[in-house]
Design an enzyme around this catalytic site. Structure first.
Site, PDB file in Angstrom:
ATOM      1  N   CYS A 267      29.561  74.704  45.532  1.00 14.84           N
ATOM      2  CA  CYS A 267      29.327  73.924  46.745  1.00 14.84           C
ATOM      3  C   CYS A 267      30.559  74.121  47.630  1.00 14.84           C
ATOM      4  O   CYS A 267      31.265  75.115  47.461  1.00 14.84           O
ATOM      5  CB  CYS A 267      29.078  72.451  46.409  1.00 14.84           C
ATOM      6  N   GLN A 268      30.840  73.208  48.524  1.00 10.65           N
ATOM      7  CA  GLN A 268      31.985  73.395  49.409  1.00 10.65           C
ATOM      8  C   GLN A 268      33.313  73.160  48.687  1.00 10.65           C
ATOM      9  O   GLN A 268      34.249  73.919  48.861  1.00 10.65           O
ATOM     10  CB  GLN A 268      31.866  72.464  50.625  1.00 10.65           C
TER      11      GLN A 268
END
Length: 123
Positions: A85-86
């Site tokens: 994810c980020q």
């Protein structure tokens, strides 16, 4: 006042238990380790579609965390799953969800996409 201490203690305990359970469920990989294995695995970006469109690891499929329960059947249990994810938080939660449904070969990128220096594709 005593209530507050009980609630704080419960939250700390819960956080610690979840941290250690997550470490058992999913292996956190450095970028180098991640890069070495993701081509032989199912590479899943659990960020939202707009984040994915702004740039993602070449070859990644977008299955946002918010849709994972409904789309879990798209993933094979007999192949490793590499998640990112980020920053690493959502991929950790995704791994927990998958683990509860019987997926065992789970990995995620330490630090998330923001630390990725490899090839990126933008839509």
């Amino acid at each position: 006042m005593q209530w507050l201490w009980i609630i704080i203690g419960a939250l700390i305990t819960y956080s610690a238990v979840m941290y250690f359970m997550q470490r058992k469920m999913v292996k956190t990989l450095t970028e180098e380790e991640f890069r070495a294995g993701y081509r032989k695995a199912q590479l899943i970006d659990v960020r939202e579609p707009d984040e994915y469109a702004a740039g993602h690891i070449l070859g990644a499929r977008n299955i946002p965390l918010t849709q994972l329960r409904m789309r879990m059947k798209e993933l094979r249990k007999d192949q490793p799953i590499y998640l990112y994810c980020q920053s690493g938080l959502r991929s950790g939660r995704a791994a927990q969800m998958l683990y509860r449904k019987g997926y065992r070969d789970l990995y995620h990128l330490k630090g998330g996409f923001k630390t990725w220096a490899g090839k990126v594709k933008k839509k």
